[in-house]
Design an enzyme around this catalytic site. Structure first.
Site, short mmCIF file in Angstrom:
data_model
loop_
_atom_site.label_atom_id
_atom_site.label_comp_id
_atom_site.label_asym_id
_atom_site.label_seq_id
_atom_site.Cartn_x
_atom_site.Cartn_y
_atom_site.Cartn_z
N LYS A 36 0.87 -1.19 0.00
CA LYS A 36 0.00 0.00 0.00
C LYS A 36 0.90 1.24 0.00
O LYS A 36 1.78 1.38 0.86
CB LYS A 36 -0.92 0.00 1.24
CG LYS A 36 -1.71 1.29 1.41
CD LYS A 36 -2.74 1.21 2.55
CE LYS A 36 -3.37 2.57 2.84
NZ LYS A 36 -4.32 2.55 3.98
N ASP A 50 -2.33 9.93 4.25
CA ASP A 50 -3.76 9.61 4.34
C ASP A 50 -4.44 10.61 5.26
O ASP A 50 -4.48 10.43 6.48
CB ASP A 50 -3.96 8.18 4.85
CG ASP A 50 -5.43 7.80 4.90
OD1 ASP A 50 -6.26 8.55 4.36
OD2 ASP A 50 -5.74 6.73 5.48
N LYS A 83 -9.92 12.79 8.54
CA LYS A 83 -9.60 12.21 9.84
C LYS A 83 -9.51 13.32 10.89
O LYS A 83 -9.12 14.44 10.55
CB LYS A 83 -8.22 11.53 9.78
CG LYS A 83 -8.16 10.21 9.06
CD LYS A 83 -6.75 9.64 9.12
CE LYS A 83 -6.62 8.37 8.30
NZ LYS A 83 -7.41 7.24 8.82
N ASP A 122 1.50 5.76 5.92
CA ASP A 122 0.52 4.93 5.20
C ASP A 122 1.10 4.36 3.89
O ASP A 122 0.39 3.71 3.13
CB ASP A 122 -0.76 5.74 4.93
CG ASP A 122 -2.01 4.88 5.01
OD1 ASP A 122 -1.93 3.78 5.59
OD2 ASP A 122 -3.06 5.31 4.48
N ASP A 170 -12.12 7.48 3.51
CA ASP A 170 -10.96 7.12 4.32
C ASP A 170 -10.62 5.62 4.20
O ASP A 170 -9.58 5.18 4.67
CB ASP A 170 -11.21 7.50 5.79
CG ASP A 170 -9.94 7.57 6.60
OD1 ASP A 170 -8.84 7.53 5.99
OD2 ASP A 170 -10.05 7.66 7.85
N GLU A 189 -9.47 4.14 1.76
CA GLU A 189 -8.87 4.36 0.44
C GLU A 189 -7.86 3.28 0.05
O GLU A 189 -7.68 2.99 -1.13
CB GLU A 189 -8.20 5.75 0.40
CG GLU A 189 -6.79 5.84 0.97
CD GLU A 189 -6.67 5.48 2.44
OE1 GLU A 189 -7.68 5.61 3.17
OE2 GLU A 189 -5.58 5.06 2.88
N ARG A 200 -7.79 0.08 0.34
CA ARG A 200 -8.35 -1.10 -0.35
C ARG A 200 -8.70 -0.77 -1.79
O ARG A 200 -8.68 -1.65 -2.64
CB ARG A 200 -9.56 -1.63 0.43
CG ARG A 200 -10.69 -0.66 0.54
CD ARG A 200 -11.71 -1.05 1.60
NE ARG A 200 -11.23 -0.82 2.96
CZ ARG A 200 -11.92 -1.07 4.06
NH1 ARG A 200 -13.14 -1.59 3.95
NH2 ARG A 200 -11.42 -0.82 5.24
N1 BES Z 1 -4.50 4.16 6.84
C1 BES Z 1 -5.67 3.87 7.56
C2 BES Z 1 -5.53 2.73 8.54
C3 BES Z 1 -4.59 2.94 9.70
C4 BES Z 1 -5.08 3.33 10.93
C5 BES Z 1 -3.25 2.67 9.58
C6 BES Z 1 -4.23 3.50 11.99
C7 BES Z 1 -2.39 2.85 10.64
C8 BES Z 1 -2.89 3.25 11.85
C9 BES Z 1 -6.81 3.51 6.60
O1 BES Z 1 -6.76 4.07 5.35
C10 BES Z 1 -8.05 3.99 7.22
O2 BES Z 1 -8.22 5.17 7.30
N2 BES Z 1 -8.92 3.09 7.62
C11 BES Z 1 -10.15 3.44 8.21
C12 BES Z 1 -11.19 2.55 7.59
C13 BES Z 1 -12.58 2.92 7.93
C14 BES Z 1 -12.98 4.21 7.27
C15 BES Z 1 -13.45 1.79 7.48
C16 BES Z 1 -10.03 3.15 9.71
O3 BES Z 1 -9.36 2.18 10.07
O4 BES Z 1 -10.56 3.92 10.48
ZN ZN Z 2 -4.89 4.63 4.69
MG MG Z 3 -7.77 5.97 5.29
#
Ligand code: BES
Ligand code: ZN
Ligand code: MG
Length: 467
Positions: free
Chosen positions: A236, A241, A248, A259, A318, A320, A322
């Site tokens: 990834k 992000d 966020k 990220d 967010d 993103e 995937r």
């Molecule tokens: N990059 C984040 C996931 C992440 C969170 C990585 C904390 C490292 C530490 C990912 O893109 C994300 O934002 N995921 C969201 C998904 C949700 C919107 C379903 C999340 O985990 O809150």
């Molecule tokens: Zn992310």
């Molecule tokens: Mg995200």
């Protein structure tokens, strides 16, 4: 740091001789035993250290007695941790020449030793005007030369990955990742935004469209004569992000330069792959872009078409990672490789479930998943398998497209896994590693300082060279 293999460690003239000591046992030297064990009652409990001046009684100026705990409880993980601890201690007293005396360990500690000492020696002080850390210049140890050399290359790949992931997002941009890939001396193709459009990567491109920085799709290839197997490794590569329009909160955004840790891992692996000459073909893939809010951002409600023609309704910008991985997985499967392994800082849910000590793993092939777990375990990286029950896809069902990208919060790591599965052809063996919790530490942990850990590098490189 230079690691020198010697047989007679005790007689090396050095600043510090680190002497391993099992609990309630003796060290190699009567002098040390008398002062440290008999007079000062040092017991050699795991991780405890005791520093003593030798005043000319031994070739080393100082001895650092390193508690290894009970002999029957010592394993590769504890050995590595103890070596790291001694290394940090030696650095803190500005030792430049350090010898390690590790006797009666009971297993070949060579590679773990290198992991422990070299990982502990890492700092990221590029942006400090005053560099405070004194690195150890020479390390002496009695170990297996082959394993030591292997370990050195692997840790240099980790350092490469850690440097990239620690780099702020203002510098580690998609273009910079692409330039880094091009410098590795491998056959490399960088696809521009227009070329990605032509390939039909509608999911990946949507994520990057809110940023002023152009997305880059990176394909690096290592091959050899008559490869036994062909694999693709995907990282990834979200260079920052922000969450996009589903912005966020500030505290969650703080570490989001990390990220692209999956991408950094792939670049680290590819940076040394030629030195190992593995018997398999390896494709390193990264869909690199930045997830930003702006007038041109993709929006909740948008419907995207991925490379395999599947449509995705965006229910959260967010989620993103995937989306970018979806197109990268399609691309990998089109290469008709035997196996695909992706690594991603994908879900906060995985971090909530497993914390910072273990990464999540999922996949469509038990044998591949088991092999990755085993390789990780032997090399200091822990993976825990999370379920891929079909029920986890339920919340991704959409009324107007083939699926949504986000779905329910609950079981978020598995839901993300089920989403990715839709972009993998059934004949391709696939494993997905969620490194959200392990790739970047907010505080020091074991052999690591705070910051990027190079998660996945040890697992992937060892997996590749064991084929
Ligand atoms: N990059 C984040 C996931 C992440 C969170 C990585 C904390 C490292 C530490 C990912 O893109 C994300 O934002 N995921 C969201 C998904 C949700 C919107 C379903 C999340 O985990 O809150
Ligand atoms: Zn992310
Ligand atoms: Mg995200």
């Amino acid at each position: 740091m230079e690691i020198k293999i010697v047989s007679d460690v005790k007689n090396i003239e050095c600043d510090v001789l680190v002497a391993g000591m099992f609990e309630k046992e003796k060290t190699f030297s009567d002098f040390v035993n008398e002062y440290v064990i008999e007079k000062d009652k040092f017991e050699g409990k795991f991780g405890e250290t005791y520093l003593i001046q030798t005043f000319g009684k031994l070739p080393a100026r100082k001895v650092l007695v390193l508690g290894l705990g009970k002999k029957e409880e010592l394993n590769t993980d504890k050995l590595r941790e103890a070596v790291a601890k001694a290394t940090k201690k030696a650095m803190s007293i500005k030792a430049e020449k350090v010898a390690f005396l590790l006797e009666n360990i009971g297993f070949d500690y060579s590679k773990q030793f290198v992991y422990g000492t070299m990982i502990a020696d890492y700092v990221f002080d590029k942006y400090k005007s005053e560099k405070k850390t004194t690195h150890i210049k020479e390390v002496y140890v009695a170990a297996n030369e082959n394993e030591v050399n292997k370990g050195i290359k692997i840790v240099s790949a980790m350092n490469f990955a850690r440097n990239l992931a620690n780099e702020p997002a203002q510098f580690a941009t998609p273009a910079e990742l692409a330039a880094t890939a091009c410098d590795l001396g491998l056959e490399t193709k960088i696809y521009s935004k227009e070329e990605c459009e032509q390939m039909g990567m509608g999911a990946f491109l949507a994520v990057g469209q809110g940023s002023t920085r152009e997305p880059k799709f990176i394909h690096m290839k290592y091959t050899c004569n008559n490869p036994k197997k062909r694999i693709a490794i995907i990282g990834k590569g979200i260079t920052f992000d922000s969450g996009g329009l589903d912005l966020k909160p500030a505290s969650s955004m703080l570490t989001m330069k990390d990220d692209m840790s999956g991408a950094a891992c792939i670049l680290g692996v590819m940076s040394v792959i030629k030195e190992f000459n593995p018997n398999i073909e390896v494709h390193g893939l990264i869909a690199a872009c930045e997830n930003m809010p702006s007038g041109s951002s993709y929006k909740p409600g948008d419907i995207l078409t991925a490379k395999n023609g599947k449509t995705i309704e965006v229910d959260n910008t967010d989620a993103e990672g995937r989306l970018t991985l979806a197109d990268a997985l399609c691309y990998a499967c089109e290469l008709k490789v035997d196996e695909v392994i992706d690594l991603a800082t994908l879900t906060g849910a995985c971090m909530v479930a497993l914390g910072t000590h273990a990464s999540g793993i999922m996949g469509n092939n038990d044998e591949l998943v088991k092999n990755v777990i085993k390789t990780g375990k032997e090399n200091g990286e822990t993976y825990w398998e999370l379920p891929m029950f079909d029920d986890y896809f339920d919340s991704l069902k959409s009324d107007i497209a083939d699926m949504k990208n986000t779905g329910s919060r609950w079981g978020g790591a598995s839901t993300a896994g089920k989403f990715l599965e839709k972009f993998v052809t059934p004949e391709t063996k696939w494993a997905h590693l969620d490194i959200a919790g392990t790739a970047f530490l907010e505080k020091p942990q074991k052999e690591f300082i705070a910051g990027a850990t190079g998660a996945g590098v040890r697992t992937l490189l060892n997996y590749i060279i064991e084929q």
